[in-house]
Design a protein around this motif. Structure first.
Motif, mmCIF file in Angstrom:
data_model
loop_
_atom_site.group_PDB
_atom_site.id
_atom_site.type_symbol
_atom_site.label_atom_id
_atom_site.label_comp_id
_atom_site.label_asym_id
_atom_site.label_seq_id
_atom_site.Cartn_x
_atom_site.Cartn_y
_atom_site.Cartn_z
ATOM 1 N N VAL A 1 0.631 -1.428 0.107
ATOM 2 C CA VAL A 1 -0.128 0.045 0.097
ATOM 3 C C VAL A 1 0.988 1.386 0.107
ATOM 4 C CG1 VAL A 1 -1.805 -1.182 1.144
ATOM 5 C CG2 VAL A 1 -0.274 -0.116 2.554
ATOM 6 N N LYS A 2 2.101 1.212 -0.341
ATOM 7 C CA LYS A 2 3.048 2.201 -0.525
ATOM 8 C C LYS A 2 3.273 2.793 0.899
ATOM 9 C CE LYS A 2 2.014 3.015 -5.747
ATOM 10 N NZ LYS A 2 1.226 1.932 -5.759
ATOM 11 N N ARG A 3 3.629 2.161 1.762
ATOM 12 C CA ARG A 3 3.739 2.657 3.411
ATOM 13 C C ARG A 3 5.187 1.920 3.533
ATOM 14 N NH1 ARG A 3 0.416 5.234 1.106
ATOM 15 N NH2 ARG A 3 -1.288 6.237 2.137
ATOM 16 N N SER A 4 6.047 1.759 2.693
ATOM 17 C CA SER A 4 7.310 1.054 3.145
ATOM 18 C C SER A 4 8.018 1.897 4.257
ATOM 19 C CB SER A 4 8.002 0.749 1.971
ATOM 20 O OG SER A 4 7.527 0.041 1.057
ATOM 21 N N GLU A 5 8.255 2.950 3.965
ATOM 22 C CA GLU A 5 9.076 3.982 4.954
ATOM 23 C C GLU A 5 8.203 4.238 6.207
ATOM 24 O OE1 GLU A 5 11.886 5.606 4.456
ATOM 25 O OE2 GLU A 5 11.843 4.479 2.508
ATOM 26 N N VAL A 6 6.919 3.894 6.434
ATOM 27 C CA VAL A 6 6.261 3.939 7.780
ATOM 28 C C VAL A 6 6.772 2.522 8.313
ATOM 29 C CG1 VAL A 6 3.932 3.559 8.935
ATOM 30 C CG2 VAL A 6 4.294 4.923 6.684
ATOM 31 N N TRP A 7 6.769 1.253 7.704
ATOM 32 C CA TRP A 7 7.105 -0.058 8.189
ATOM 33 C C TRP A 7 8.658 0.376 8.825
ATOM 34 C CZ3 TRP A 7 5.501 -3.739 10.593
ATOM 35 C CH2 TRP A 7 6.376 -4.995 10.892
ATOM 36 N N LYS A 8 9.463 1.052 8.015
ATOM 37 C CA LYS A 8 10.793 1.004 8.578
ATOM 38 C C LYS A 8 11.217 2.029 9.600
ATOM 39 C CE LYS A 8 13.057 1.094 3.791
ATOM 40 N NZ LYS A 8 13.662 2.163 2.727
ATOM 41 N N GLY A 9 10.042 2.750 9.773
ATOM 42 C CA GLY A 9 9.895 3.807 11.164
ATOM 43 C C GLY A 9 9.284 2.865 12.015
ATOM 44 N N ILE A 10 8.534 2.054 12.141
ATOM 45 C CA ILE A 10 8.294 1.072 13.111
ATOM 46 C C ILE A 10 9.191 0.104 13.534
ATOM 47 C CG2 ILE A 10 6.744 -0.976 13.678
ATOM 48 C CD1 ILE A 10 4.496 0.192 11.629
ATOM 49 N N LEU A 11 9.967 -0.345 12.607
ATOM 50 C CA LEU A 11 11.126 -1.123 12.852
ATOM 51 C C LEU A 11 12.237 -0.475 13.725
ATOM 52 C CD1 LEU A 11 11.738 -3.320 9.637
ATOM 53 C CD2 LEU A 11 10.829 -3.856 11.755
ATOM 54 N N ARG A 12 12.272 0.811 13.375
ATOM 55 C CA ARG A 12 13.289 1.597 14.075
ATOM 56 C C ARG A 12 13.280 1.794 15.675
ATOM 57 N NH1 ARG A 12 13.907 4.476 9.165
ATOM 58 N NH2 ARG A 12 12.150 6.029 9.585
#
Length: 228
Positions: free
Chosen positions: A147-158
């Motif tokens: 859903v084009k929210r890859s950077e959101v997922w990276k933020g969650i991982l951080r």
């Protein structure tokens, strides 16, 4: 510490960061364990300067604690940071799943199904907990990227470094069967565009495992020293 080959074009700093973070997140370097710049430089065959820079970066990520005149340690797992990461993950996952139910690419759906097959293949096998954990992370990454929210997922991982270390401990203690069944339900929900089921599904998937955390925090002698 598990050492991996240096990648083509990878700087000493990048290599040290990848190796150290992988070992901390996999619990190969245990919470509270002492870290020596000199020994790390020898093990990784690089100078102490990039090691020092990497340790400072990991300190910013709450994975390293520096105690003046005492030493440098892998950070103990902090319950408050776990709760913050859980809060972020829970509410964002609900919204992302709702987006996935409205529109989700077929190729990403195929990726989810292949990832699930891999999870089923290694589930319950000896010493595959870390591999299962990585596949679990990959599964949710596919949903966010779909859903084009890859950077959101990276933020969650951080923000999830403490949360994910706790999850890995839990995955070594408890069966992965419920996780697999819920991942099947995730795929079914996306396929059927069943937005009404999203909140209940994410709640069960993320909140159900928390029931075993108190036992790990307070009663499990093997891991009790891992927590702040």
């Amino acid at each position: 510490m598990n050492l991996l080959d240096r990648l083509d074009g990878e700087s000493g700093r990048e290599y040290a960061y990848r190796i150290l973070k992988n070992n901390i997140m996999s619990l190969e370097l245990k919470p509270g364990e002492n870290i020596s710049e000199t020994i790390l430089a020898q093990q990784l065959n690089i100078s102490r300067t990039p090691i020092r820079e990497v340790l400072m970066k990991l300190k910013e990520e709450h994975l390293i604690e520096v105690k003046p005149q005492i030493g440098t340690y892998v950070s103990l797992i902090d319950k408050n940071l776990i709760e913050e990461a859980f809060f972020m993950r829970y509410y964002l996952e609900i919204e992302v799943m709702k987006l996935a139910c409205k529109d989700f690419p077929k190729d990403k759906l195929s990726e989810l199904e292949k990832c699930l097959i891999s999870q089923k293949y290694i589930s319950g096998k000896t010493e595959c907990e870390i591999d299962f954990h990585k596949l679990d992370v990959q599964f949710h990454n596919i949903i966010f990227s779909g859903v084009k929210r890859s950077e959101v997922w990276k933020g969650i991982l951080r923000i999830s470094t403490h949360y994910d270390r706790l999850r890995l401990i839990a995955e070594t203690k408890y069966s992965n069967e419920s996780t697999i069944k819920q991942h099947e339900k995730f795929i079914e929900t996306i396929k059927n565009k069943d937005i009404k089921s999203v909140e209940a599904l994410v709640t069960k998937h993320l909140k159900e495992p928390k029931k075993g955390w108190d036992e790990i925090f307070n009663k499990d002698f093997e891991y009790k020293s891992y927590f702040k």
